[in-house]
Structure formats: C-alpha cells, structure tokens
Enzyme design. Structure first.
Site, PDB file in Angstrom:
ATOM      1  N   CYS A  96      16.740 -16.766  -7.089  1.00 54.55           N
ATOM      2  CA  CYS A  96      15.771 -16.744  -8.205  1.00 54.55           C
ATOM      3  C   CYS A  96      15.937 -17.918  -9.163  1.00 54.55           C
ATOM      4  O   CYS A  96      15.120 -18.091 -10.071  1.00 54.55           O
ATOM      5  CB  CYS A  96      15.895 -15.444  -8.988  1.00 54.55           C
ATOM      6  SG  CYS A  96      15.928 -13.997  -7.946  1.00 54.55           S
ATOM      7  N   CYS A 420      18.376 -14.365 -14.462  1.00 58.32           N
ATOM      8  CA  CYS A 420      19.476 -13.882 -13.621  1.00 58.32           C
ATOM      9  C   CYS A 420      19.166 -14.298 -12.188  1.00 58.32           C
ATOM     10  O   CYS A 420      18.011 -14.553 -11.844  1.00 58.32           O
ATOM     11  CB  CYS A 420      19.641 -12.374 -13.752  1.00 58.32           C
ATOM     12  SG  CYS A 420      18.188 -11.430 -13.254  1.00 58.32           S
TER      13      CYS A 420
HETATM   14  C1  LIG Z   1      17.601 -12.206  -9.667  1.00 63.90           C
HETATM   15  C2  LIG Z   1      16.319 -11.474  -9.711  1.00 63.90           C
HETATM   16  O1  LIG Z   1      15.369 -11.925 -10.262  1.00 63.90           O
HETATM   17  S1  LIG Z   1      16.311  -9.986  -8.964  1.00 63.90           S
HETATM   18  C3  LIG Z   1      14.629  -9.528  -8.808  1.00 63.90           C
HETATM   19  C4  LIG Z   1      14.080  -9.931  -7.507  1.00 63.90           C
HETATM   20  N1  LIG Z   1      12.878  -9.174  -7.253  1.00 63.90           N
HETATM   21  C5  LIG Z   1      12.913  -7.883  -6.869  1.00 63.90           C
HETATM   22  O2  LIG Z   1      13.965  -7.322  -6.643  1.00 63.90           O
HETATM   23  C6  LIG Z   1      11.597  -7.185  -6.713  1.00 63.90           C
HETATM   24  C7  LIG Z   1      11.620  -5.844  -7.398  1.00 63.90           C
HETATM   25  N2  LIG Z   1      10.414  -5.120  -7.124  1.00 63.90           N
HETATM   26  C8  LIG Z   1      10.231  -4.415  -5.986  1.00 63.90           C
HETATM   27  O3  LIG Z   1      11.093  -4.384  -5.118  1.00 63.90           O
HETATM   28  C9  LIG Z   1       8.918  -3.686  -5.802  1.00 63.90           C
HETATM   29  O4  LIG Z   1       7.997  -4.137  -6.762  1.00 63.90           O
HETATM   30  C10 LIG Z   1       9.106  -2.157  -5.930  1.00 63.90           C
HETATM   31  C11 LIG Z   1       9.888  -1.662  -4.720  1.00 63.90           C
HETATM   32  C12 LIG Z   1       9.829  -1.783  -7.210  1.00 63.90           C
HETATM   33  C13 LIG Z   1       7.721  -1.485  -5.964  1.00 63.90           C
HETATM   34  O5  LIG Z   1       7.022  -1.896  -4.857  1.00 63.90           O
HETATM   35  P1  LIG Z   1       5.588  -1.276  -4.535  1.00 63.90           P
HETATM   36  O6  LIG Z   1       5.720   0.171  -4.294  1.00 63.90           O
HETATM   37  O7  LIG Z   1       4.976  -2.112  -3.483  1.00 63.90           O
HETATM   38  O8  LIG Z   1       4.887  -1.515  -5.939  1.00 63.90           O
HETATM   39  P2  LIG Z   1       3.392  -1.424  -6.373  1.00 63.90           P
HETATM   40  O9  LIG Z   1       3.138  -2.519  -7.332  1.00 63.90           O
HETATM   41  O10 LIG Z   1       2.494  -1.294  -5.186  1.00 63.90           O
HETATM   42  O11 LIG Z   1       3.362  -0.096  -7.195  1.00 63.90           O
HETATM   43  C14 LIG Z   1       3.370   1.157  -6.556  1.00 63.90           C
HETATM   44  C15 LIG Z   1       2.492   2.073  -7.338  1.00 63.90           C
HETATM   45  O12 LIG Z   1       3.123   2.286  -8.610  1.00 63.90           O
HETATM   46  C16 LIG Z   1       2.139   2.404  -9.601  1.00 63.90           C
HETATM   47  N3  LIG Z   1       2.366   1.419 -10.650  1.00 63.90           N
HETATM   48  C17 LIG Z   1       3.091   0.280 -10.576  1.00 63.90           C
HETATM   49  N4  LIG Z   1       3.127  -0.319 -11.764  1.00 63.90           N
HETATM   50  C18 LIG Z   1       2.421   0.426 -12.605  1.00 63.90           C
HETATM   51  C19 LIG Z   1       2.100   0.334 -13.969  1.00 63.90           C
HETATM   52  N5  LIG Z   1       2.532  -0.683 -14.738  1.00 63.90           N
HETATM   53  N6  LIG Z   1       1.349   1.299 -14.509  1.00 63.90           N
HETATM   54  C20 LIG Z   1       0.902   2.338 -13.764  1.00 63.90           C
HETATM   55  N7  LIG Z   1       1.160   2.481 -12.469  1.00 63.90           N
HETATM   56  C21 LIG Z   1       1.917   1.546 -11.902  1.00 63.90           C
HETATM   57  C22 LIG Z   1       0.814   2.283  -8.953  1.00 63.90           C
HETATM   58  O13 LIG Z   1       0.372   3.568  -8.607  1.00 63.90           O
HETATM   59  C23 LIG Z   1       1.095   1.541  -7.696  1.00 63.90           C
HETATM   60  O14 LIG Z   1       0.172   1.826  -6.768  1.00 63.90           O
HETATM   61  P3  LIG Z   1      -1.275   1.060  -6.801  1.00 63.90           P
HETATM   62  O15 LIG Z   1      -0.991  -0.390  -6.514  1.00 63.90           O
HETATM   63  O16 LIG Z   1      -2.016   1.726  -5.736  1.00 63.90           O
HETATM   64  O17 LIG Z   1      -1.885   1.232  -8.126  1.00 63.90           O
END
Ligand SMILES: CC(=O)SCCNC(=O)CCNC(=O)[C@H](O)C(C)(C)COP(=O)(O)OP(=O)(O)OC[C@H]1O[C@@H](n2cnc3c(N)ncnc32)[C@H](O)[C@@H]1OP(=O)(O)O
Length: 434
Positions: A96, A420
């Site tokens: 990152c 981070c």
């Molecule tokens: C060093 C670093 O930077 S470490 C960081 C590196 N990056 C990461 O680790 C990524 C972290 N994120 C992830 O792994 C993924 O986003 C996860 C696993 C948390 C979620 O993945 P997904 O399930 O695909 O997320 P998605 O965005 O589709 O959300 C799932 C559901 O949650 C709900 N949802 C998500 N965000 C919101 C919100 N803000 N408000 C309301 N509902 C929400 C929705 O229902 C969504 O479904 P929809 O798209 O049909 O509306």
C-alpha cells in the site's frame, strides 16, 4: 510555525497531478488494466503542460498487482503516453506504500541532482488480480508436459485430482500477510481491540468519510484533480462510484462483521473498498521550474518509512510520522492538515488513540508525554479510502496530491500524508505549500 523544514539538497516541487475516478472492483475484471488507468490519468495531465512529454527525465510508477501483459507497467505506460523510446521507467512495489514510494524515490533523485523532472505515480486494478495455479497444480502440469510417452501421460493423468485445479485467488492472498497469515481486516480488528475502538466509533467515522467525499464532489473540491477516463470500449467513467451519499449510522450498524465473526467490529461499511484507480504527480527541480516557467503547488520537505510487527501494521503511521517530525523538530501543532489513508476506520482511530496514549507514546514512540490529539477537522477533510476506495498501489500517491490541493483550497501551509502498509510498515511525507 516551528521546526526545520529546509531542503537537505536541491528543493523539489510538486507541480501538478491528476487521478482517475476510483472504481469499485465488482467481482470481475474492470474496464481498465493498471496501464490503461495510468494512461487515462496521465494523458490529460501531460496535455495541460507547456512542455513536451519527452522533457521528463524518468517515470516511476507504484503498482502492486502487475499483470502478465504489462510487465514493468511504468515503462509500458510511458511508451503509451508518448514519452518517447528513450524514457527510462521503473515500477516500485511496497504494497500500500507503492504510490508514495514512487514520489519519495523521485524526490530523492531530484534532491541529489541526478535528474530534474520525474513523472511519479501509482496505478492499481485490483479487479484484475490474477487467479494463480496452486504449487501442486503447477508441478502436475510440469510433470504432464515432461512425460514423453502415452503411458507416462496416462499415468500422470491418473494422479490428477480435481481439487488441484482450485486456483489461488490473488486478491485474497495479496490482502493476507504472508508471515502471520492474518488478513488485513484481522490486523485492523487487532489494533481496534488494543485501543478500545468501538463499532459505533468506527461506523461514525465511516459515515463521516462518505459525507465528506460527497460534499467534495458537490462543491467541486476535486476539480482539476479528478480526471474522467474512457475505456477501450468507449465508455466514459467520470465519477468515484464507491461513495454512498445515502448511507446512515443505522445502515452501517446493520452490517455484519467480515473478518472476525460474529463479534468483530470491522465490516464492509467501515473498511476501505477494493477498487481500481491511478494517480500521477509531476515533480521538478528549481532549475526545471525556472526553465519551463512552471507554477509549483508545494515543496516536498521530507519523507520517512518505518517498520513494525505485521500483525499491527495499521499503527505504521504513528511510527513514521513521529520519526519524521522528531528529525525536523516539529510538534503536532506545526502540521496544518493530515491525510491518513483510511485502510479501515478502526485502524485510523487506533492511530489517533495511540498518539494520545501515554504508555504507547513513551514506550513505542520514545516521546516525553503524548503526541496529542489530531483535530478531526484537520484530518482526511474530503473523505478517504472508506468512501473512495483503496487501489493499493495508487492510494499513497493520491493522498499526497489531494493533501496539496486541499491545503491550497483551505489556505494552509504544511501537511502530512501518511499510510499503513501491509507486511508491517508505514510511510509519511511532509509537504509545504509554496
Ligand atoms: C495497508 C492497508 O492499506 S490494508 C488495506 C488493504 N485493503 C483491504 O484490506 C480491503 C478491505 N476491504 C475488503 O476486503 C472488502 O471491501 C470487504 C471484504 C470488507 C467487503 O467486501 P464486499 O462484500 O465485496 O463489499 P461491498 O462493498 O460489496 O459491500 C457489501 C455490502 O455491504 C453493504 N455496504 C457496504 N458499505 C456500506 C455503507 N457504507 N452503507 C450501507 N451499506 C453498505 C452493502 O449492502 C453492500 O452491498 P451492495 O453493494 O449490494 O449495496
């Protein structure tokens, strides 16, 4: 304002920059590869300069998930951008931190007088993360290919088991620390628990991220920085599609924990989103600024990288920012604006809590007393990776660019961009508006 912000070598200026819209990865390859994104982002940026693209001395690009058709994406992007066959270009990868590492590397090369002008960026298409054959399957295919007789091939076929064909999902592995086998979300749970970050606090933070980014879109705060992109099929992508202006605390509270079931606090709503995007900045020496009559936006003062236990990687910003500020004799009050990459709400809040924790500040950061609180009105003022998304190789570049633009809009002078880094590191860059 206190502290020593003098240039160590030649002053280095950030002259301009752009980013593409950040597009959610939707479970299938998106419309742009990393190089497509870099080209879409770079073309309008180069077109609005008064000098030709060949004027640059070098191109440096951060990219974590390089795809096989675009090895050394920095060079492929430079060629596709028409920067000339003689343009040296290399790709950097520090998870990152990649998009900020490209700026730091460029900064140091200009600072010591090696070159005068570098295009430094980050590009990531997480939706194109590869599916990889398991080690077992790779060995089986090698054996099958090496068998010369029908009998040998038949014997190899008899040893094939269907489960060997199950691919390793590049994205899942990429977001898992190889030493601890913890997913990035689990590391956020870990530090959230360490510093008592509640689910309510994380959701409130996430809500604010969406509200701030929505406002930035509406008020035109991203004009000039956010550049539309056009896919090879001719479709126009002109907005960040992860932002949810209609989200609410109730909706966020209804989401189930993803990484630590059933009691964890990290959900899809308070995590950064998995996204495709790119960002470039132009860095120039004083000589280049004079020669091409450029109007610099900011000067890079310094940068710092720190490392820590991978299982608490989210605390990386506390280490690198503190080290950088100690070196420069700066106190928290000397920084006007902060961009702290929103990997997870719990992770941002844990960093803020750590800086207010006397024991952490003394034992880990070596401070007398606490670092102190960072005013939320001075932190991620236009949202961040929770609302915008986190194309990992590009985010570090975007936060530097946006920090500069936000400081100029708000009439502020000195800012810190920090992040981070998966694997247990942190990066920080300090800039001053000129
Ligand atoms: C060093 C670093 O930077 S470490 C960081 C590196 N990056 C990461 O680790 C990524 C972290 N994120 C992830 O792994 C993924 O986003 C996860 C696993 C948390 C979620 O993945 P997904 O399930 O695909 O997320 P998605 O965005 O589709 O959300 C799932 C559901 O949650 C709900 N949802 C998500 N965000 C919101 C919100 N803000 N408000 C309301 N509902 C929400 C929705 O229902 C969504 O479904 P929809 O798209 O049909 O509306």
């Amino acid at each position: 304002m206190g502290g020593d912000t003098a240039a160590v070598g030649r002053p280095v200026y950030l002259v301009d920059g752009t980013r593409t819209p950040f597009l959610r990865a939707r479970g299938k390859p998106g419309p742009f590869t990393p190089v497509d994104l870099a080209v879409q982002c770079g073309r309008p940026l180069l077109a609005r300069q008064s000098f030709s693209p060949e004027t640059f001395d070098m191109v440096i690009l951060g990219c974590v998930n390089v795809i096989a058709d675009e090895m050394n994406p920095a060079r492929v992007a430079a060629l596709r951008l028409g920067m000339g066959a003689a343009m040296p270009a290399f790709t950097v990868q520090i998870n990152c931190g990649s998009g900020m590492q490209s700026i730091d590397t460029a900064f140091r090369m200009i600072e010591v007088g090696k070159v005068d002008m570098i295009l430094a960026g980050g590009a990531e298409a997480l939706s194109h993360s590869p599916l990889v054959l398991s080690q077992e399957a790779t060995k089986w295919f090698a054996r099958f290919a090496s068998e010369k007789t029908a009998w040998g091939k038949t014997a190899a076929l008899a040893d094939f088991r269907p489960e060997m064909a199950k691919p390793v999902i590049g994205l899942e592995r990429g977001l898992t620390d190889p030493m601890t086998e913890l997913n990035m979300g689990q590391t956020a749970e870990m530090i959230g628990h360490l510093f008592g970050i509640t689910r309510q606090a994380a959701d409130a933070y996430a809500l604010e991220s969406h509200q701030r980014l929505s406002r930035a879109h509406q008020e035109g705060f991203l004009d000039g920085e956010l550049i539309p992109a056009v896919s090879r099929g001719g479709e126009l992508y002109d907005h960040d599609d992860g932002v949810r202006p209609d989200t609410s605390l109730e909706k966020l509270a209804s989401l189930k924990p993803v990484f630590e079931k059933p009691y964890g606090n990290v959900t899809a709503g308070n995590s950064s989103q998995i996204t495709d995007g790119a960002s470039w900045v132009i860095l120039a020496s004083e000589e280049a600024v004079r020669k091409h009559k450029l109007k610099p936006l900011a000067r890079i003062i310094d940068a710092e990288w720190s490392a820590l236990d991978p299982s608490i990687m989210g605390l990386g910003p506390t280490l690198c920012c503190t080290a950088l500020m100690k070196r420069r004799g700066l106190a928290r009050e000397d920084i006007d604006l902060w961009e702290l990459n929103e990997a997870f709400a719990a992770q941002v809040l844990a960093c803020l809590a750590a800086w207010e924790d006397e024991q952490y500040c003394r034992d880990v950061l070596g401070l007398e007393g606490t670092f102190g609180p960072i005013d939320r009105d001075r932190l991620n003022v236009d949202g961040g990776a929770i609302s915008l998304g986190h194309p990992v190789g590009a985010s570090g570049n975007r936060i530097v660019l946006h920090l500069v633009n936000a400081m100029r809009r708000l009439g502020l002078k000195r800012g810190m961009a920090t992040e981070c880094i998966g694997g247990g590191q942190g990066g920080a860059m300090l800039l001053e508006v000129v």
